[in-house]
Design an enzyme around this catalytic site. Structure first.
Site, short mmCIF file in Angstrom:
data_model
loop_
_atom_site.label_atom_id
_atom_site.label_comp_id
_atom_site.label_asym_id
_atom_site.label_seq_id
_atom_site.Cartn_x
_atom_site.Cartn_y
_atom_site.Cartn_z
N TYR A 5 0.84 -1.20 0.00
CA TYR A 5 0.00 0.00 0.00
C TYR A 5 0.87 1.25 0.00
CZ TYR A 5 -3.81 3.11 1.62
OH TYR A 5 -4.75 4.12 1.75
N GLU A 37 4.17 1.78 -0.57
CA GLU A 37 5.08 2.00 -1.72
C GLU A 37 4.28 2.18 -3.01
OE1 GLU A 37 7.93 2.86 -1.18
OE2 GLU A 37 8.98 1.64 0.28
N ARG A 84 -10.84 -1.76 10.13
CA ARG A 84 -10.33 -0.47 10.59
C ARG A 84 -10.84 -0.19 11.99
NH1 ARG A 84 -10.35 3.33 5.18
NH2 ARG A 84 -12.09 2.08 4.46
N VAL A 103 -12.20 2.36 13.67
CA VAL A 103 -13.50 2.97 14.00
C VAL A 103 -14.62 1.97 13.73
CG1 VAL A 103 -15.13 4.80 13.44
CG2 VAL A 103 -12.70 5.33 13.63
N GLY A 148 -2.64 0.30 23.10
CA GLY A 148 -3.62 1.35 22.79
C GLY A 148 -3.06 2.76 22.98
N THR A 149 -1.72 2.84 23.12
CA THR A 149 -1.09 4.17 23.30
C THR A 149 -0.76 4.80 21.95
OG1 THR A 149 1.01 3.01 23.51
CG2 THR A 149 -0.07 3.71 25.56
N THR A 152 -1.36 6.62 18.42
CA THR A 152 -2.35 7.68 18.15
C THR A 152 -2.73 7.71 16.68
OG1 THR A 152 -0.76 9.41 17.63
CG2 THR A 152 -1.34 9.13 19.96
N ARG A 153 -3.93 8.22 16.44
CA ARG A 153 -4.41 8.55 15.09
C ARG A 153 -5.22 9.83 15.24
NH1 ARG A 153 -1.40 4.90 14.38
NH2 ARG A 153 -1.59 3.11 12.98
N ARG A 185 0.36 9.43 14.60
CA ARG A 185 0.02 10.03 13.30
C ARG A 185 -0.89 11.23 13.54
NH1 ARG A 185 -2.70 6.13 9.55
NH2 ARG A 185 -0.63 5.41 9.00
P1 NAD Z 1 -12.76 1.72 0.12
O1 NAD Z 1 -12.10 0.39 0.15
O2 NAD Z 1 -14.10 1.87 0.75
O3 NAD Z 1 -12.89 2.25 -1.38
C1 NAD Z 1 -12.02 1.88 -2.41
C2 NAD Z 1 -12.85 1.55 -3.64
O4 NAD Z 1 -11.97 1.21 -4.72
C3 NAD Z 1 -13.77 0.34 -3.44
O5 NAD Z 1 -15.07 0.65 -3.89
C4 NAD Z 1 -13.12 -0.76 -4.28
O6 NAD Z 1 -14.05 -1.70 -4.75
C5 NAD Z 1 -12.48 0.05 -5.38
N1 NAD Z 1 -11.35 -0.61 -6.04
C6 NAD Z 1 -10.31 -1.25 -5.46
N2 NAD Z 1 -9.45 -1.69 -6.40
C7 NAD Z 1 -9.97 -1.32 -7.60
C8 NAD Z 1 -9.57 -1.50 -8.94
N3 NAD Z 1 -8.43 -2.15 -9.25
N4 NAD Z 1 -10.35 -1.01 -9.93
C9 NAD Z 1 -11.51 -0.36 -9.65
N5 NAD Z 1 -11.95 -0.16 -8.39
C10 NAD Z 1 -11.18 -0.65 -7.38
O7 NAD Z 1 -11.73 2.77 0.74
P2 NAD Z 1 -11.88 4.31 1.09
O8 NAD Z 1 -11.65 4.45 2.51
O9 NAD Z 1 -13.11 4.88 0.49
O10 NAD Z 1 -10.61 4.90 0.34
C11 NAD Z 1 -10.70 5.59 -0.91
C12 NAD Z 1 -9.32 6.09 -1.30
O11 NAD Z 1 -8.84 7.00 -0.31
C13 NAD Z 1 -8.28 5.00 -1.44
O12 NAD Z 1 -7.47 5.27 -2.55
C14 NAD Z 1 -7.48 5.10 -0.16
O13 NAD Z 1 -6.17 4.65 -0.34
C15 NAD Z 1 -7.55 6.58 0.13
N6 NAD Z 1 -7.38 6.84 1.57
C16 NAD Z 1 -8.37 6.53 2.46
C17 NAD Z 1 -8.17 6.77 3.81
C18 NAD Z 1 -9.22 6.46 4.85
O14 NAD Z 1 -8.98 6.64 6.03
N7 NAD Z 1 -10.41 6.02 4.48
C19 NAD Z 1 -6.94 7.29 4.26
C20 NAD Z 1 -5.95 7.55 3.32
C21 NAD Z 1 -6.19 7.35 1.98
N1 UDP Z 2 -6.58 -1.02 15.88
C1 UDP Z 2 -6.97 -1.54 17.09
N2 UDP Z 2 -8.02 -2.41 17.11
C2 UDP Z 2 -8.72 -2.75 16.01
C3 UDP Z 2 -8.33 -2.20 14.77
C4 UDP Z 2 -7.24 -1.34 14.74
O1 UDP Z 2 -6.38 -1.26 18.14
O2 UDP Z 2 -9.67 -3.54 16.12
C5 UDP Z 2 -5.46 -0.05 15.85
C6 UDP Z 2 -4.38 -0.35 14.83
O3 UDP Z 2 -3.42 -1.22 15.36
C7 UDP Z 2 -3.82 1.04 14.55
C8 UDP Z 2 -5.03 1.96 14.71
O4 UDP Z 2 -5.98 1.22 15.46
O5 UDP Z 2 -2.87 1.38 15.52
C9 UDP Z 2 -5.64 2.38 13.39
O6 UDP Z 2 -5.87 1.22 12.63
P1 UDP Z 2 -6.60 1.25 11.22
O7 UDP Z 2 -6.48 -0.12 10.64
O8 UDP Z 2 -7.95 1.83 11.35
O9 UDP Z 2 -5.79 2.31 10.33
P2 UDP Z 2 -4.24 2.57 10.06
O10 UDP Z 2 -3.40 1.69 10.90
O11 UDP Z 2 -4.08 2.28 8.61
O12 UDP Z 2 -4.08 3.99 10.41
#
Ligand code: NAD
Ligand code: UDP
Ligand code: UDP
Length: 320
Positions: A147, A149, A188, A190, A209-210, A212-213, A279
């Protein structure tokens, strides 16, 4: 002007994409949603299908796409660690071949193209809060690398298409975003915490659980993406979009439990490899360039998300 705009949203059936499609339609655009439904669902866009300016197409963006549009939001990519690690090679392909195809398309039709990049380009950051000029600390060999890279290389492609072909690019680095239509099984934090608390299951904290996000409500994020798209051509980003309110995972668990009104227990689980310790976005640039900052407090956003999952879990087909 907006009424004549044809906008492509890749990943439009996903969590953020479906909210973006909705907002674009409300602003008068014609919206083409392209999705392969890997992590997104038709349910997310069911309410839009009858709209005369909305069209949904099943397509995998690792394959070329020939359409005529004015703007492209490239959101297609699984976003939760559980989903993007399920088929890591496809994740990398989606980021890199997908970006190439969208840039090739933008070049041919002279469209503006916005990349949904991520705070994961900073890896497990050594500086705090993270500013756009920080180059990051990514483990290129670990389980998150497909993811991280992939998204880093996509950014490189965006800037090379600008330098080499003058493509009008925008790069948003999105930080943790939450809200209705997150996938209940995407792992995820939330969605996991809310679903667990609503079901009366233990709330699973990874590690102590220390860590942060900083959680941004989806409506705020969509506003930021649209403002970035509307900037003049010389504004390319990368721009951080996220909520600078930083909390620990334990605090989040406590808040969710309080809101769900259940007497849920907390259960500790092992911390996944390469899990970032802290973060938090520095959003100074977004404030200056876009006049943007998040408006929805965590408490309100969590309430709305809890209401969504509560209704979803009561529906018979998703109750188990
Ligand atoms: P999501 O998984 O709900 O949405 C991604 C969508 O892309 C899905 O509908 C999936 O079916 C589609 N998809 C995946 N691979 C595909 C492909 N090869 N061709 C066509 N469609 C494809 O995720 P999201 O949370 O809505 O994220 C949307 C974008 O925002 C992503 O690019 C993600 O990396 C970026 N992003 C999200 C977050 C977050 O916290 N939600 C944070 C950082 C970046
Ligand atoms: N996490 C957690 N319990 C869960 C799911 C995630 O403690 O059931 C933690 C995870 O280890 C990370 C943070 O919550 O430290 C955010 O995780 P998430 O997968 O939502 O996003 P990302 O790590 O990509 O920021
Ligand atoms: N591409 C696409 N739609 C278009 C134009 C191009 O999907 O409308 C794809 C094309 O198949 C190629 C990629 O975008 O794989 C990059 O296109 P570009 O024209 O930049 O490179 P080239 O085709 O010369 O390799």
């Amino acid at each position: 002007m907006m009424s004549r705009k044809r906008v492509l949203v890749t990943g439009g059936a996903g969590f953020i994409g479906s909210h973006l499609c909705e907002r674009l339609l409300a602003e008068g655009a014609s919206v083409l949603c392209v999705d392969n439904y890997f992590t997104g669902t038709r349910d997310n866009i069911a309410h839009l299908l009858a709209h005369p300016r909305f069209e949904a197409m099943r397509h995998d963006i690792t394959f070329p796409l020939y359409v005529e549009v004015d703007e492209i939001y490239n959101l297609a990519c699984p976003a939760s660690p559980v989903h993007y690690q399920f088929d890591p090679v496809q994740t990398t392909k989606t980021s890199i071949s997908g970006a190439l195809n969208m840039l090739g398309l933008a070049k041919r039709v002279k469209a503006k193209v916005l990349q949904a990049s991520t705070s994961e380009v900073y890896g497990d950051p050594e500086v705090h809060p993270q500013r756009e000029d920080y180059r990051g600390s990514v483990n290129p060999l670990g389980p998150r690398a497909c993811y991280d890279e992939g998204k880093r290389c996509a950014e490189t492609l965006f800037f090379d298409y600008r330098r080499q072909h003058n493509v009008r690019i925008k790069v948003a680095r999105i930080f943790n975003t939450y809200g209705p239509r997150m996938h209940p099984n995407d792992g995820r934090v939330v969605s996991n915490f809310i679903v667990q608390a609503l079901r009366g299951e233990p709330v699973t904290i990874y590690g102590e659980g220390t860590q942060t996000r900083s959680f941004c409500f989806v409506d705020d994020l969509v506003e930021g993406l649209m403002r970035l798209m509307a900037t003049p051509d010389e504004v390319t980003g990368p721009v951080n979009l996220g909520n600078p309110h930083e909390i620990t995972v334990r605090e989040l668990a406590e808040r969710v439990i309080a809101l769900c009104g259940e007497d849920a227990r907390i259960e500790k689980r092992p911390l996944p490899q390469d899990d970032p310790t802290r973060r938090c976005p520095d959003i100074g640039l977004a404030k200056r360039l876009l006049g943007w900052e998040p408006k929805v407090p965590l408490e309100d956003g969590l309430r709305r998300t809890v209401a969504y999952f509560d209704a979803l879990l009561r529906r018979p087909e998703t109750a188990d």
